[in-house]
Design a protein around this motif. Sequence first.
Motif, PDB file in Angstrom:
ATOM      1  N   THR A   1       0.680  -1.223  -0.045  1.00  0.00           N
ATOM      2  CA  THR A   1      -0.027   0.013  -0.042  1.00  0.00           C
ATOM      3  C   THR A   1       0.686   1.152  -0.087  1.00  0.00           C
ATOM      4  O   THR A   1       1.963   1.084   0.373  1.00  0.00           O
ATOM      5  CB  THR A   1      -0.735   0.167   1.253  1.00  0.00           C
ATOM      6  N   TYR A   2       0.464   2.384  -0.320  1.00  0.00           N
ATOM      7  CA  TYR A   2       1.150   3.788  -0.286  1.00  0.00           C
ATOM      8  C   TYR A   2      -0.066   4.824   0.119  1.00  0.00           C
ATOM      9  O   TYR A   2      -1.115   4.564  -0.361  1.00  0.00           O
ATOM     10  CB  TYR A   2       1.806   4.085  -1.443  1.00  0.00           C
ATOM     11  N   ARG A   3       0.445   5.763   0.482  1.00  0.00           N
ATOM     12  CA  ARG A   3      -0.367   7.186   0.684  1.00  0.00           C
ATOM     13  C   ARG A   3       0.630   8.253   0.459  1.00  0.00           C
ATOM     14  O   ARG A   3       1.786   8.149   1.077  1.00  0.00           O
ATOM     15  CB  ARG A   3      -0.883   7.188   2.385  1.00  0.00           C
ATOM     16  N   CYS A   4       0.308   9.356  -0.050  1.00  0.00           N
ATOM     17  CA  CYS A   4       0.993  10.367  -0.326  1.00  0.00           C
ATOM     18  C   CYS A   4      -0.024  11.695  -0.685  1.00  0.00           C
ATOM     19  O   CYS A   4      -1.094  11.476  -1.216  1.00  0.00           O
ATOM     20  CB  CYS A   4       2.026  10.269  -1.540  1.00  0.00           C
ATOM     21  N   THR A   5       0.493  12.596  -0.414  1.00  0.00           N
ATOM     22  CA  THR A   5      -0.166  13.935  -0.576  1.00  0.00           C
ATOM     23  C   THR A   5       0.706  14.725  -1.698  1.00  0.00           C
ATOM     24  O   THR A   5       1.670  15.089  -1.502  1.00  0.00           O
ATOM     25  CB  THR A   5      -0.567  14.825   0.671  1.00  0.00           C
ATOM     26  N   GLY A   6      -0.214  15.453  -2.377  1.00  0.00           N
ATOM     27  CA  GLY A   6       0.733  16.300  -3.183  1.00  0.00           C
ATOM     28  C   GLY A   6       1.712  15.828  -4.184  1.00  0.00           C
ATOM     29  O   GLY A   6       1.849  14.730  -4.314  1.00  0.00           O
ATOM     30  N   GLY A   7       2.177  16.689  -4.798  1.00  0.00           N
ATOM     31  CA  GLY A   7       3.102  16.316  -5.973  1.00  0.00           C
ATOM     32  C   GLY A   7       3.363  17.200  -7.136  1.00  0.00           C
ATOM     33  O   GLY A   7       2.268  17.241  -7.592  1.00  0.00           O
TER      34      GLY A   7
END
Length: 146
Positions: free
Chosen positions: A58-64
């Motif tokens: 799994t992954y979780r990220c914000t923005g970019g």
Amino acid sequence: MRFHQVMATAATAALLLLTAPSAGALSQPAAPVGLSETVTVDPKGRLAADGTVTLSGTYRCTGGSGPVFVSSSLSQGEANSRKGVGGTTAVCDGAEHRWTNTDRTEPGRFKPGAAKVQATLMELRSGGLPLPMFHAAREQDVTLVR
């Protein structure tokens, strides 16, 4: 090769060339850019008779501001040489998502049993030359199963 596979391969190459962290440095997720940026690795990976390896987590990220990828690599045995295993385009919306990377390796290179996976959540930021920005990383022991 599809565009995201090419970019993931480039991202993995950049990761391997630009960073050489010790194994201990990757035993926990890297310090995230945001408070909720993570990448995990499932405890089992799949290994087909033809050498195809499938890893997931799994992954979780914000923005970019640039394209973000989940890249993964696999090592096994005493030699510990790493093999990049595919890449997945990430959606950085703050929600948790599944990733699955699949790549064909030489038959017999990997065997069922203990192995190590390194997964990286990385953004390619453009400023003339694409530069990697790491959101999270994880190294984990896994079991390869047929």
